[in-house]
Design an enzyme around this catalytic site. Structure first.
Site, PDB file in Angstrom:
ATOM      1  N   HIS A  41       0.847  -1.156  -0.342  1.00  0.00           N
ATOM      2  CA  HIS A  41      -0.218  -0.418  -0.021  1.00  0.00           C
ATOM      3  C   HIS A  41       1.099   0.989   0.196  1.00  0.00           C
ATOM      4  CE1 HIS A  41      -4.243   0.052   0.601  1.00  0.00           C
ATOM      5  NE2 HIS A  41      -3.782  -2.146   0.296  1.00  0.00           N
ATOM      6  N   GLY A  43       2.746   4.416   1.538  1.00  0.00           N
ATOM      7  CA  GLY A  43       3.342   4.355   2.474  1.00  0.00           C
ATOM      8  C   GLY A  43       3.670   3.306   3.990  1.00  0.00           C
ATOM      9  N   GLY A  45       6.203   1.692   2.719  1.00  0.00           N
ATOM     10  CA  GLY A  45       7.805   1.823   2.573  1.00  0.00           C
ATOM     11  C   GLY A  45       8.592   1.293   1.992  1.00  0.00           C
ATOM     12  N   SER A  47       9.062   2.887  -0.889  1.00  0.00           N
ATOM     13  CA  SER A  47       9.898   3.636  -1.803  1.00  0.00           C
ATOM     14  C   SER A  47      11.293   4.133  -0.612  1.00  0.00           C
ATOM     15  CB  SER A  47       9.311   4.948  -1.923  1.00  0.00           C
ATOM     16  OG  SER A  47       8.492   4.882  -2.835  1.00  0.00           O
ATOM     17  N   GLU A 168       7.985   3.279  -9.403  1.00  0.00           N
ATOM     18  CA  GLU A 168       5.835   2.792 -10.832  1.00  0.00           C
ATOM     19  C   GLU A 168       7.275   3.730 -11.968  1.00  0.00           C
ATOM     20  OE1 GLU A 168       3.087   3.598  -8.719  1.00  0.00           O
ATOM     21  OE2 GLU A 168       3.624   4.009  -6.652  1.00  0.00           O
TER      22      GLU A 168
END
Lengths: 279, 317
Positions: A41, A43, A45, A47, A168
């Site tokens: 999801h 947030g 972690g 990235s 992404e």
């Protein structure tokens, strides 16, 4: 050995008790032949995790080893960045030179190549990303969004990283552009046997391209394994709040419509066809 | 980031509840007062008054100290300049400083040492002062290899004037921090718009100016965020923002600035479209979400601020 994380913790600096962005993450990634999708999801972690692979973030505790270099404060971090190339979300925003050629040469020059070598690299990689040499003399700001992204990716490829990390990469592109960018990465993976690490929200991309999936949830690494094991387990998927790929959905509705018992864990059209033949 | 201006801190105090227009005008008047005041004791009186205001705002004192910390070098050089060049009044203190080769060596070592350890130290200014003090102290010894003797003498007027200036700067910084800490940016902006209204008579586009200010304030965090992303993206292309020769530094800055310009223009374009889609027309009258009304406290504060300047002038006579 490629990238190795051991009990890595990371917390964003902030006032008071901020939440951990990475909690006790351990993993190891081979320098060749892997195509890893990182899902989770917003947030969770993802990235933060990939920025550690490029030494853009330094862990608060735990060890990270990238090709024998330790990611630690005070260590030289540029060698790591040469060997692990990172393509950010909307990479077209990092373009700044007058010509495409100069922008592609920027990375190689930073890592100590001579001008001639860098120019050769630019000529090579512009073809790899599917543009022709006439683009080299153009201004990067007069290109279309998809072309700009290709140029930005070429700038990373020109550094000849051994592992390519992508955040992404298809966001904001039209379906055709998405497919051709993904096929570019697949061909890099197949041709040069490069390890590709990819953050995505698109389960179709995971099932179609990846040979390993990492699931992040609330700063923890909760799943690390084959796509078949993830998508074949409904309970797991539900607990991670993940969806199944489109092809699997189609197979499931066929099964319920025809009361058949076909294998619904299929990832490509060939498998779908051979399953359907059993009907 | 250590920028104190524009950082609203919510609290329940009478200053927070004050009408932004009254607050703004009172602040301008108070600042004007500091330039009318001619002697040190009145200035110190005003500083005490400012501290009382700060206390009653229920904002932690540490926030104000942070704001002052960033100005500490300015204060420091104000003092030094006064000490060196103001030679009026009676002599307070005089000494000879001997610049010798050995002393020069010590100073170089101190400077190198300062630069080496300064990254690890939190209260950097105190450390800086201590280093300078050590340098000056080392100069009072004659250790052989004399190059030149300097005479340092400090006069009473220098001390007086230095403390006068320092007090004034302290008042100015605390007052403006007080305004921004107790007023929301939007309120501040609305207040500014009302205060500037008279200028509309001479065709100054006050509403557009205040709109521009509020947009600028709104986009500071967004652009900082974008800058951070670009820095990371360029770092992964091998830019080492911490090191480099002057030439490399210039390239690094260009690699950051050009993408930032492009992002800003793109954002500005998007914003302009969004505003136009919601029928924003520059120069056309707009209604406000909140209408401010002056209350008794606001009038009281204004009267007090207006009365301050003449009373200060009277005090001086």
């Amino acid at each position: 050995m490629g990238i190795k994380f051991k009990n890595v913790n990371y917390k964003y600096p902030g006032i008071g008790e901020s939440l951990f962005a990475l909690t006790d993450v351990s993993l190891s990634i081979e320098p060749k032949g892997e195509f890893i999708a990182i899902v989770g999801h917003t947030g969770s972690g993802k990235s933060t995790l990939i920025q550690h692979m490029n030494a853009l973030l330094i862990p608060n505790s735990g060890d990270i080893d990238v090709f024998g270099n330790i990611v630690k404060k005070g260590e030289k971090l540029t060698p790591i960045r040469k060997r692990v190339g990172m393509v950010f979300q909307f990479p077209e925003y990092q373009l700044f030179e007058e010509t495409v050629e100069k922008d592609i040469m920027f990375g190689p020059l930073n890592f100590g190549l001579s001008k001639e070598e860098a120019r050769e690299k630019a000529k090579d990689v512009i073809k790899v990303v599917g543009l022709d040499e006439s683009y080299l003399s153009r201004s990067p700001f007069n290109l279309s969004g998809g072309e700009m992204r290709r140029v930005a990716i070429a700038g990373i490829l020109a550094m000849e990283p051994e592992i390519l990390v992508l955040d992404e990469p298809t966001v904001g592109l039209d379906p055709q552009g998405q497919k051709s960018i993904m096929d570019l990465f697949l061909s890099l993976h197949k041709k040069f046997n490069k390890t590709i690490i990819l953050v995505t929200h698109n389960m179709d991309v995971v099932s179609e391209y990846a040979n390993r999936v990492i699931v992040m949830k609330k700063s923890k690494l909760v799943f690390d394994g084959l796509p078949v094991d993830l998508f074949g387990d409904d309970e797991l998927l539900q607990s991670y709040d993940l969806d199944i790929p489109k092809l699997m959905k189609i197979m499931r509705s066929i099964n319920s419509e025809f009361n058949s018992k076909l294998n619904d864990t299929v990832f490509n059209l060939d498998d779908v066809v051979s399953e359907l033949k059993k009907l | 980031m250590r920028i104190i201006i524009g950082q609203y801190l919510p609290a329940d105090s009478w200053i927070h509840k004050l009408d932004p227009r009254a607050k703004l005008i009172a602040l301008i008047l108070l600042i004007a007062t500091t330039f009318v005041i001619g002697n040190l004791y009145t200035m110190i009186g005003l500083l005490v008054f400012t501290i009382i205001l700060v206390q009653s705002s229920k904002i932690p004192l540490s926030r104000f100290i942070k704001g002052i910390e960033s100005l500490v070098f300015l204060l420091f050089f104000t003092v030094i300049f006064q000490m060196l060049f103001n030679k009026n009044g009676t002599l307070l203190f005089s000494t000879d400083l001997n610049l010798t080769w050995l002393n020069l060596g010590i100073i170089v070592i101190l400077i190198v040492g300062y630069n080496l350890v300064k990254k690890m130290i939190k209260r950097r200014f105190i450390f800086f002062l201590a280093t300078v003090a050590l340098m000056v102290y080392s100069l009072t010894f004659d250790m052989g290899g004399l190059i030149k003797v300097f005479n340092i003498s400090i006069y009473t007027d220098a001390v007086k004037f230095a403390s006068f200036l320092v007090t004034r700067i302290l008042i100015l910084v605390s007052l403006s921090s007080l305004l921004t800490l107790t007023t929301k940016p939007t309120e501040l902006n609305n207040g500014l718009e009302s205060v500037l209204k008279p200028f509309k008579l001479i065709k100054v586009p006050t509403e557009e100016i205040s709109m521009m200010i509020s947009i600028a304030l709104r986009f500071i965090p967004t652009l900082l965020d974008e800058a951070n992303k670009i820095i990371k993206a360029q770092a992964s292309r091998g830019v080492d923002f911490k090191e480099g020769t002057l030439r490399q530094k210039i390239v690094q800055i260009i690699a950051l600035l050009i993408p930032m310009f492009i992002i800003s223009f793109k954002r500005a374009d998007d914003l302009a479209n969004a505003m136009e889609a919601r029928s924003y027309f520059p120069g056309k009258p707009r209604s406000k979400l909140v209408d401010f009304k002056f209350r008794f406290v606001d009038y009281a504060v204004l009267t007090f601020a207006i009365a301050l300047i003449p009373s200060v002038i009277l005090l001086a006579i």
